[in-house]
Design an enzyme around this catalytic site. Structure first.
Site, PDB file in Angstrom:
ATOM      1  N   HIS A  80       2.234  -7.750  -2.401  1.00 40.99           N
ATOM      2  CA  HIS A  80       1.291  -8.822  -2.696  1.00 40.99           C
ATOM      3  C   HIS A  80       1.635  -9.992  -1.784  1.00 40.99           C
ATOM      4  O   HIS A  80       2.632  -9.953  -1.055  1.00 40.99           O
ATOM      5  CB  HIS A  80       1.322  -9.211  -4.169  1.00 40.99           C
ATOM      6  CG  HIS A  80       2.647  -9.724  -4.672  1.00 40.99           C
ATOM      7  ND1 HIS A  80       3.810  -8.982  -4.625  1.00 40.99           N
ATOM      8  CD2 HIS A  80       2.994 -10.909  -5.247  1.00 40.99           C
ATOM      9  CE1 HIS A  80       4.809  -9.685  -5.151  1.00 40.99           C
ATOM     10  NE2 HIS A  80       4.335 -10.857  -5.530  1.00 40.99           N
TER      11      HIS A  80
ATOM     12  N   HIS B 153       2.365 -13.315  -2.418  1.00 38.62           N
ATOM     13  CA  HIS B 153       3.115 -14.508  -2.810  1.00 38.62           C
ATOM     14  C   HIS B 153       4.085 -14.862  -1.676  1.00 38.62           C
ATOM     15  O   HIS B 153       4.552 -13.984  -0.940  1.00 38.62           O
ATOM     16  CB  HIS B 153       3.855 -14.274  -4.124  1.00 38.62           C
ATOM     17  CG  HIS B 153       2.939 -14.346  -5.320  1.00 38.62           C
ATOM     18  ND1 HIS B 153       3.302 -13.871  -6.560  1.00 38.62           N
ATOM     19  CD2 HIS B 153       1.679 -14.831  -5.468  1.00 38.62           C
ATOM     20  CE1 HIS B 153       2.312 -14.066  -7.419  1.00 38.62           C
ATOM     21  NE2 HIS B 153       1.323 -14.639  -6.774  1.00 38.62           N
TER      22      HIS B 153
ATOM     23  N   ASP C 190       7.072 -15.485  -1.233  1.00 34.32           N
ATOM     24  CA  ASP C 190       8.410 -14.912  -1.074  1.00 34.32           C
ATOM     25  C   ASP C 190       8.361 -13.439  -0.668  1.00 34.32           C
ATOM     26  O   ASP C 190       9.411 -12.817  -0.505  1.00 34.32           O
ATOM     27  CB  ASP C 190       9.229 -15.069  -2.363  1.00 34.32           C
ATOM     28  CG  ASP C 190       8.556 -14.443  -3.569  1.00 34.32           C
ATOM     29  OD1 ASP C 190       7.316 -14.526  -3.668  1.00 34.32           O
ATOM     30  OD2 ASP C 190       9.246 -13.880  -4.444  1.00 34.32           O
ATOM     31  N   HIS C 191       7.163 -12.887  -0.464  1.00 38.02           N
ATOM     32  CA  HIS C 191       7.048 -11.459  -0.168  1.00 38.02           C
ATOM     33  C   HIS C 191       6.432 -11.137   1.195  1.00 38.02           C
ATOM     34  O   HIS C 191       6.849 -10.171   1.824  1.00 38.02           O
ATOM     35  CB  HIS C 191       6.237 -10.754  -1.259  1.00 38.02           C
ATOM     36  CG  HIS C 191       7.008 -10.527  -2.515  1.00 38.02           C
ATOM     37  ND1 HIS C 191       7.617  -9.333  -2.833  1.00 38.02           N
ATOM     38  CD2 HIS C 191       7.295 -11.373  -3.545  1.00 38.02           C
ATOM     39  CE1 HIS C 191       8.241  -9.443  -3.988  1.00 38.02           C
ATOM     40  NE2 HIS C 191       8.056 -10.673  -4.442  1.00 38.02           N
TER      41      HIS C 191
ATOM     42  N   HIS D  88      13.010  -7.710  -6.604  1.00 38.56           N
ATOM     43  CA  HIS D  88      14.205  -8.544  -6.757  1.00 38.56           C
ATOM     44  C   HIS D  88      15.189  -7.782  -7.650  1.00 38.56           C
ATOM     45  O   HIS D  88      14.830  -7.339  -8.736  1.00 38.56           O
ATOM     46  CB  HIS D  88      13.856  -9.892  -7.397  1.00 38.56           C
ATOM     47  CG  HIS D  88      12.701 -10.584  -6.732  1.00 38.56           C
ATOM     48  ND1 HIS D  88      12.844 -11.365  -5.615  1.00 38.56           N
ATOM     49  CD2 HIS D  88      11.371 -10.588  -7.025  1.00 38.56           C
ATOM     50  CE1 HIS D  88      11.653 -11.829  -5.250  1.00 38.56           C
ATOM     51  NE2 HIS D  88      10.742 -11.368  -6.094  1.00 38.56           N
TER      52      HIS D  88
END
Length: 547
Positions: free
Chosen positions: A342, A344, A346-347, A462
């Site tokens: 996805h 976001h 942080d990805h 994570h």
């Protein structure tokens, strides 16, 4: 330190007109443990259960203990299950002097039960008074569950199944239990999915097993012949901080160190270090970005799938040059595709950096609007749900799993039965569902659909690898629906109320500093209930609607 108490439950089954039916009791809403949940009859083992062994038949403690992987005391779990069944459900699987089951009007089911509930007598005394023997060979062992750390109460529970005594009528006790029902496992599972019946994970797991059988006879034949094997209970040797370390069975690292070091040589790491390459399966390597935090845990996991000649990356993480250069170096500069779960921030932002240096094609779904999204992500390929992508490590099946984000994808590496789950499943915490892009109904539906896919291990966005993968998913569904019940209870008791007020009541177990984040998930629950016609907004306040 919280004491772990031994406990037992008994799934009573019968032949109903719809097929195999099972008895469930609803716990009172005032209960300290699992309020309002539907459970099998059961409770803690009483030290006095040892005395009841004199009134048992069929199998001795030594044989039962061996089946339960115990040194001794296995019979006491079965005795506790029968005792609790009498107390909570008014049913008793016992034999009189002529080898007959007590009929429905037997005084042990009325006066005896009431005296036992008031602690005016003991189970031992009842068996002696009425000349009853407990046929332990009629109980089959189904499973074992230890409450995870962090719960207010912890139990070491054994699950059994038996045929309900014919001629006796189940009746909840009106105090500890407030309702009861005979339902097929499929009916219970459907009600759970729809949020109409709250179930704990162990109950849910047992119901899934029961649902595989059309008749009680077939179930009992299977259960008697196939008792479950003992779950790992000893620490696993590993390395942490450069020294030898023992990883406890309920530690986040346990499933991973067992998988990576099955010979117990103590070579696997019990900590996640940014930049360190960890080989997880043939052709699969994890590298964690240096972006730890409250929402990212130890950092975002990037996964490399390759064979030396070609590689693809799943979730390159943030645009952090040192991390991305590390990925590039591990691949020898050969990256043909970058997949994202996805967008976001942080990805996915590292995807553009890798494409600029390798020409890799970007695979994923476009970002929806929102400040937490990587608006610059522009996929070269938008995979469809169910599409299969060939990779050097094997076939990847694409699974669209909206909820946390509307464009969220999971990737199932079919040969390894390994699910790259992004933020669909988090280790050690639940995912924030943040409207308007976050959607609780979609998230729960996606979890239910994932539960039908064949995989054994989850590689999350994570944290460490997650073993017992379907159990983790069932636990998440159970947790979310339990929270939804708390939201509905808060509505019933305090509405009309603001989102902030409802959050304080429904998330009363969450630290005050995290209530702001919890409010986003509370809103997601309320919007789901609103769509289902069970809640409504009026002038900025939330109110309950009748089912």
């Amino acid at each position: 330190m919280i004491e772990i108490r031994p406990a037992a439950t008994l799934a009573l089954v019968r032949d109903g007109h719809r097929g195999l039916e099972v008895l469930l009791l609803q716990r009172t809403w005032q209960a300290a443990f699992l309020p309002g949940h539907f459970v099998f009859p059961g409770g803690a083992v009483d030290p006095q259960d040892l005395d009841v062994r004199a009134f048992t038949s069929g199998r001795g403690d030594a044989a039962i203990s061996q089946t339960l992987s115990l040194d001794e005391g296995g019979a006491d779990y079965m005795i506790a299950a029968l005792r609790e069944c009498l107390e909570e459900a008014g049913l008793l699987l016992a034999l009189d002097g002529q080898g007959r089951l007590p009929p429905g009007d037997h005084p042990v089911l009325s006066e005896g039960r009431e005296a036992l509930r008031r602690e005016a007598t003991s189970f031992h005394a009842l068996c002696k008074q009425y000349g009853l023997v407990l046929p332990l060979d009629r109980l089959a062992y189904l499973g074992h569950w230890v409450t995870p750390r962090g719960a207010p109460r912890r139990f070491d529970t054994r699950f059994f199944v038996a045929l309900a005594p014919p001629g006796q009528q189940a009746a909840h006790d009106g105090s500890e239990t407030i309702d009861h029902a005979w339902l097929t496992p499929a009916e219970v599972l459907a009600a759970h999915r729809q949020g109409r019946m709250a179930l704990g994970y162990p109950t849910l797991r047992t119901l899934r097993l029961l649902a595989d059988f059309a008749t009680p006879e077939a179930l009992l034949r299977y259960a008697h012949a196939n008792p479950p094997t003992a779950r790992p209970s000893r620490p696993w040797p590993a390395r942490k901080g450069g020294v030898a370390w023992q990883v406890e069975p309920d530690s986040p690292a346990y499933a991973e160190v067992r998988r990576l070091d099955p010979q117990r040589r103590g070579t696997a790491s019990a900590e996640i270090e940014p930049g360190r390459a960890v080989a997880l399966a043939p052709g699969v390597t994890r590298v964690t970005a240096p972006n730890p935090g409250a929402m990212t845990g130890p950092g975002t996991n990037s996964y490399l799938l390759g064979d030396g000649d070609d590689h693809l990356v799943i979730d390159p993480g943030p645009a952090e040059p040192a991390h991305l250069a590390r990925l590039l170096a591990l691949c020898g500069g050969r990256i043909s595709r970058v997949l994202v779960t996805h967008t976001h921030v942080d990805h996915s932002p590292g995807a553009a950096w890798l494409k600029a240096r390798t020409g890799a094609r970007l695979v994923g779904l476009p970002p929806p609007p929102g400040p937490s999204q990587d608006a610059g992500f522009a996929p070269d390929h938008r995979p469809a749900h169910g599409e299969r992508l060939e990779t050097p490590a094997g076939t990847l099946k694409v699974l669209h799993t909206p909820g946390h984000a509307s464009n969220h994808l999971c990737y199932l590496l079919e040969p390894a039965r390994l699910l790259f789950a992004g933020d669909q499943v988090m280790q050690g915490s639940t995912v924030v569902i943040n409207p308007p892009d976050g959607d609780m109904a979609a998230y729960l539906a996606a979890l239910q659909a994932l539960g039908e896919e064949p995989f054994d291990t989850i590689a999350p966005g994570h944290g460490f690898l997650i073993g017992e993968a379907h159990a983790a998913i069932d636990f998440l569904v159970t947790h979310r629906l339990a929270r939804e019940h708390k939201v509905r209870r808060a509505l019933a008791r305090h509405a009309p109320a603001s989102l902030e007020a409802l959050t304080r009541h429904a998330y009363d177990d969450v630290p005050a500093e995290k209530l702001g984040v919890a409010a986003r998930s509370a809103l997601a629950h309320l919007l789901k209930l609103e769509a289902e016609g069970r809640a409504a907004q009026q002038a900025g306040q939330w109110v309950a609607r009748e089912d």
